[in-house]
Scaffold this active site. Structure first.
Site, PDB file in Angstrom:
ATOM      1  CG  ASP A   1      -1.762  -1.205   1.248  1.00 27.49           C
ATOM      2  OD1 ASP A   1      -2.156  -1.622   0.257  1.00 27.49           O
ATOM      3  OD2 ASP A   1      -1.958  -1.853   2.393  1.00 27.49           O
TER       4      ASP A   1
ATOM      5  CE  LYS B   1       2.417  -2.472  -4.482  1.00 32.50           C
ATOM      6  NZ  LYS B   1       2.176  -2.249  -2.936  1.00 32.50           N
TER       7      LYS B   1
ATOM      8  N   GLY C   1      -4.491  -4.340  -3.760  1.00 36.41           N
ATOM      9  CA  GLY C   1      -5.593  -3.332  -3.845  1.00 36.41           C
ATOM     10  C   GLY C   1      -4.737  -2.208  -4.212  1.00 36.41           C
ATOM     11  CG  HIS C   2      -2.127  -2.080  -6.865  1.00 30.79           C
ATOM     12  ND1 HIS C   2      -0.962  -2.289  -7.624  1.00 30.79           N
ATOM     13  CD2 HIS C   2      -1.914  -2.768  -5.685  1.00 30.79           C
ATOM     14  CE1 HIS C   2      -0.421  -3.227  -7.087  1.00 30.79           C
ATOM     15  NE2 HIS C   2      -0.730  -3.593  -5.938  1.00 30.79           N
ATOM     16  CB  THR C   3      -6.109   3.543  -4.824  1.00 31.56           C
ATOM     17  OG1 THR C   3      -6.041   3.028  -3.681  1.00 31.56           O
ATOM     18  CG2 THR C   3      -6.969   4.473  -5.017  1.00 31.56           C
TER      19      THR C   3
ATOM     20  CD  GLN D   1       0.364  -9.379  -2.768  1.00 34.90           C
ATOM     21  OE1 GLN D   1       1.055  -9.706  -3.715  1.00 34.90           O
ATOM     22  NE2 GLN D   1      -0.802  -8.908  -2.945  1.00 34.90           N
TER      23      GLN D   1
HETATM   24  P1  GDP Z   1      -0.641   0.172  -3.603  1.00 34.69           P
HETATM   25  O1  GDP Z   1      -1.299  -1.100  -3.108  1.00 34.69           O
HETATM   26  O2  GDP Z   1       0.664   0.472  -3.449  1.00 34.69           O
HETATM   27  O3  GDP Z   1      -1.028   0.775  -5.072  1.00 34.69           O
HETATM   28  O4  GDP Z   1      -1.403   1.381  -2.648  1.00 34.69           O
HETATM   29  P2  GDP Z   1      -2.809   1.603  -2.230  1.00 34.69           P
HETATM   30  O5  GDP Z   1      -3.454   2.036  -3.483  1.00 34.69           O
HETATM   31  O6  GDP Z   1      -3.374   0.373  -1.647  1.00 34.69           O
HETATM   32  O7  GDP Z   1      -2.594   2.605  -1.085  1.00 34.69           O
HETATM   33  C1  GDP Z   1      -2.351   3.746  -1.533  1.00 34.69           C
HETATM   34  C2  GDP Z   1      -3.123   5.052  -1.351  1.00 34.69           C
HETATM   35  O8  GDP Z   1      -2.477   6.229  -1.032  1.00 34.69           O
HETATM   36  C3  GDP Z   1      -4.127   5.229  -2.231  1.00 34.69           C
HETATM   37  O9  GDP Z   1      -5.516   5.661  -1.599  1.00 34.69           O
HETATM   38  C4  GDP Z   1      -3.775   6.292  -3.026  1.00 34.69           C
HETATM   39  O10 GDP Z   1      -4.701   7.152  -3.822  1.00 34.69           O
HETATM   40  C5  GDP Z   1      -3.124   7.099  -1.937  1.00 34.69           C
HETATM   41  N1  GDP Z   1      -2.058   7.850  -2.527  1.00 34.69           N
HETATM   42  C6  GDP Z   1      -0.864   7.574  -3.451  1.00 34.69           C
HETATM   43  N2  GDP Z   1      -0.036   8.642  -3.262  1.00 34.69           N
HETATM   44  C7  GDP Z   1      -0.307   9.475  -2.536  1.00 34.69           C
HETATM   45  C8  GDP Z   1       0.175  10.626  -2.181  1.00 34.69           C
HETATM   46  O11 GDP Z   1       1.415  11.119  -2.683  1.00 34.69           O
HETATM   47  N3  GDP Z   1      -0.487  11.382  -1.363  1.00 34.69           N
HETATM   48  C9  GDP Z   1      -1.592  11.078  -0.553  1.00 34.69           C
HETATM   49  N4  GDP Z   1      -2.281  12.117   0.388  1.00 34.69           N
HETATM   50  N5  GDP Z   1      -2.341  10.094  -1.031  1.00 34.69           N
HETATM   51  C10 GDP Z   1      -1.514   9.194  -1.971  1.00 34.69           C
HETATM   52  P1  IMO Z   2      -1.085  -4.319  -2.291  1.00 32.36           P
HETATM   53  O1  IMO Z   2      -0.526  -4.966  -3.591  1.00 32.36           O
HETATM   54  C1  IMO Z   2      -0.982  -4.770   2.000  1.00 32.36           C
HETATM   55  C2  IMO Z   2      -1.151  -8.915   3.672  1.00 32.36           C
HETATM   56  C3  IMO Z   2      -2.366  -9.488   4.312  1.00 32.36           C
HETATM   57  C4  IMO Z   2      -1.650 -10.544   5.132  1.00 32.36           C
HETATM   58  C5  IMO Z   2      -0.686 -11.176   4.416  1.00 32.36           C
HETATM   59  C6  IMO Z   2      -0.947 -12.367   3.854  1.00 32.36           C
HETATM   60  O2  IMO Z   2      -2.334  -3.517  -2.018  1.00 32.36           O
HETATM   61  O3  IMO Z   2       0.074  -3.610  -1.370  1.00 32.36           O
HETATM   62  P2  IMO Z   2      -2.484 -13.215   1.683  1.00 32.36           P
HETATM   63  O4  IMO Z   2      -3.928 -13.103   1.644  1.00 32.36           O
HETATM   64  O5  IMO Z   2      -1.705 -12.212   0.710  1.00 32.36           O
HETATM   65  O6  IMO Z   2      -2.210 -14.261   1.967  1.00 32.36           O
HETATM   66  O7  IMO Z   2      -2.190 -12.269   3.195  1.00 32.36           O
HETATM   67  O8  IMO Z   2      -0.311 -10.186   3.256  1.00 32.36           O
HETATM   68  N1  IMO Z   2      -1.138  -8.467   2.178  1.00 32.36           N
HETATM   69  C7  IMO Z   2      -0.975  -7.063   2.105  1.00 32.36           C
HETATM   70  N2  IMO Z   2      -1.155  -6.032   2.939  1.00 32.36           N
HETATM   71  N3  IMO Z   2      -0.864  -4.692   0.609  1.00 32.36           N
HETATM   72  C8  IMO Z   2      -1.376  -5.852  -0.012  1.00 32.36           C
HETATM   73  O9  IMO Z   2      -1.521  -5.649  -1.341  1.00 32.36           O
HETATM   74  C9  IMO Z   2      -1.439  -7.133   0.540  1.00 32.36           C
HETATM   75  N4  IMO Z   2      -1.735  -8.313   0.095  1.00 32.36           N
HETATM   76  C10 IMO Z   2      -1.630  -8.922   0.983  1.00 32.36           C
HETATM   77  O10 IMO Z   2      -2.986  -8.167   5.033  1.00 32.36           O
HETATM   78  O11 IMO Z   2      -1.151  -9.918   6.210  1.00 32.36           O
HETATM   79 MG    MG Z   3      -3.005  -1.621  -1.829  1.00 37.24          MG
END
Ligand code: GDP
Ligand code: IMO
Ligand code: MG
Length: 432
Positions: A13, A16, A40-42, A228
């Protein structure tokens, strides 16, 4: 021509999805190489009328939102076929062209019995649970290694599929009934479930390794997008509190069929603080108002499971470790805007384990569980930085924070994120 990997440098998170989207218009293909719909990529896309559209990608690579990109699901991914079509249909309904998606014939599929095993194992483990996403990820990778997995290509020959499902259920059926006291599904039920989408799937399936290497030969740019992150990698993460795939740069090669020598650049995505979802050690975790502030301002709730993310300060030991394991050439430091409003911002520079200083990740898991952060305190800033678009526009203390973190983390910080949207980005060095 270059292949570029985007990897997470912490526990996921980091942003990415946004980083992939940022490069989306300049690359030709975006490959998901590991994990499945646990990710979960936003991505937040600014619209011409000033509004923004938010997308959450789970199984699909974020590059599917970039119109000129071919999205690819590589052999290292585990595919829940039902989720695949739910995600594709949801994107199509929003006007996204999903017709170019390619899926590796060698990717494994997640049968429903593995979702049941994932959930029931977590319940069985009780206080020793991992806090998985419950999507069947671990059991499906275990089947792959155990050589009882079902691959995408198996879905195209019903008699082979039936034999493979029978073989898998010989074992998994017993596990479900005899250990967990659950109903074992019938072979027919699983075969029917896996064949439900086979006609829609067929045109997407190919030898993605061959496709990607040929495109590299043609001079195309391939971006490999990790699910991840480094500390969740099955080999290099905080085992056993990890996911079951190879999330690091080497995994980008095994999970796509692109050889290591073709990878020219590794972009590490790192948050300006740290978060973690699920169980496991987390030295800089905060249990006070500062942690609550990061959680609230950073909107730290999981995109996949909605769980609150644990929050803590930046950990330079982890960043250096990620730089080393992945060969990070450039960092993208995200969410710097969330750190606005602190008098001082602590950064963990080393750990104290029972009176002994550790500048590197302790090799022993118990030591990591007992690691106490040694902090350096950097001066904070109060100005809103979300509209800054150049490094020079940042307040002096925010610039000093980036430079200090850069000096501690083992690679240059080429991009700084100051908000969720594509525009809220400061580029210090172009990535492509
Ligand atoms: P990922 O799994 O690595 O793609 O990340 P996620 O999407 O799970 O979580 C990152 C969150 O931070 C999302 O809600 C993005 O929209 C938000 N985000 C990404 N870059 C920035 C930033 O520079 N500032 C802020 N405030 N939010 C960001
Ligand atoms: P992104 O791509 C954060 C964590 C789960 C748990 C562990 C194992 O959005 O960064 P699993 O279901 O993969 O066997 O769970 O890994 N986990 C993540 N934590 N971001 C993720 O993906 C994750 N994918 C799995 O919470 O601790
Ligand atoms: Mg994520």
């Amino acid at each position: 021509m270059p292949a570029i990997a985007i990897i997470g440098a912490q526990w996921g998170d980091e942003g990415k999805g946004k980083a992939t989207d940022l490069l989306g218009s300049r690359v030709d293909h975006v490959v998901k190489f590991n994990g499945g719909n646990n990710a979960g990529h936003t991505v937040v896309i600014d619209m011409p009328d000033g509004t923004s559209e938010k997308y959450a990608l789970h199984l699909l690579p974020s590059g599917i939102l970039s119109p000129n990109c071919t999205p690819v699901i590589g052999n290292g991914v585990v595919v829940d076929v039902e989720v695949l079509f739910q995600e594709l249909d949801a994107l199509s309904a929003r006007g996204v062209d999903v017709s170019k998606l390619k899926i590796s014939a060698n990717a494994h599929v997640i049968p429903s019995y593995n979702k049941a095993v994932d959930k029931v194992t977590e319940r069985f483990l009780g206080s020793r649970r991992l806090g998985t996403t419950g999507r069947g990820i671990g059991p499906t990778y275990a089947d792959k290694m155990n050589r009882i997995g079902i691959r995408v290509q198996d879905l195209f020959d019903e008699s082979i599929l039936r034999k493979k499902v029978e073989g898998a259920l010989d074992l998994k059926g017993q596990v479900l009934t005899k250990i967990y006291n659950r109903r074992a599904p019938a072979v027919d039920e699983i075969v029917e479930e896996l064949l439900a989408y086979v006609e829609r799937l067929a045109p997407m399936v190919c030898d993605t390794g061959l496709f990607l290497n040929q495109r590299l030969d043609d001079g195309d740019i391939v971006l490999l997008e990790a699910g991840q992150a480094t500390l969740l990698d099955v080999d290099h993460g905080t085992y056993p509190f990890v996911t079951s795939s190879s999330c690091t740069a080497a995994g980008a090669c095994t999970g796509s069929g692109i050889p290591p020598m073709r990878l020219d650049q590794v972009v590490g995505i790192v948050k300006a603080y740290t978060t973690r979802v699920g169980e496991g050690p987390f030295p800089t975790e905060l249990f006070d108002d500062h942690g609550a502030h990061l959680s609230k301002v950073g909107a730290e709730f999981g995109v996949t499971t909605g769980r609150a993310r644990r929050c803590g300060w930046y950990d330079a030991v982890i960043a250096r470790y990620a730089a080393r394991v992945n060969g990070v050439t450039d960092f993208v430091l995200t969410k710097l805007d969330v750190l606005t409003g602190f008098d001082q911002v602590p950064v963990c520079v080393a750990y104290d384990v029972g009176g002994v200083r550790h500048d590197e990740m302790p090799v022993n898991q118990s030591d990591f569980h007992h690691a106490v952060p040694i902090y350096e305190y950097l001066p904070g800033w109060w100005e809103d930085i979300s509209e800054c678009r150049t490094f020079e526009e940042l307040p002096a203390n925010a610039r000093a924070y980036v430079e200090a973190v850069e000096a501690m983390s083992g690679a240059r910080i080429s991009v700084v994120g100051v908000g969720p949207s594509r525009a809220a980005t400061i580029v210090r060095h172009e990535l492509v």
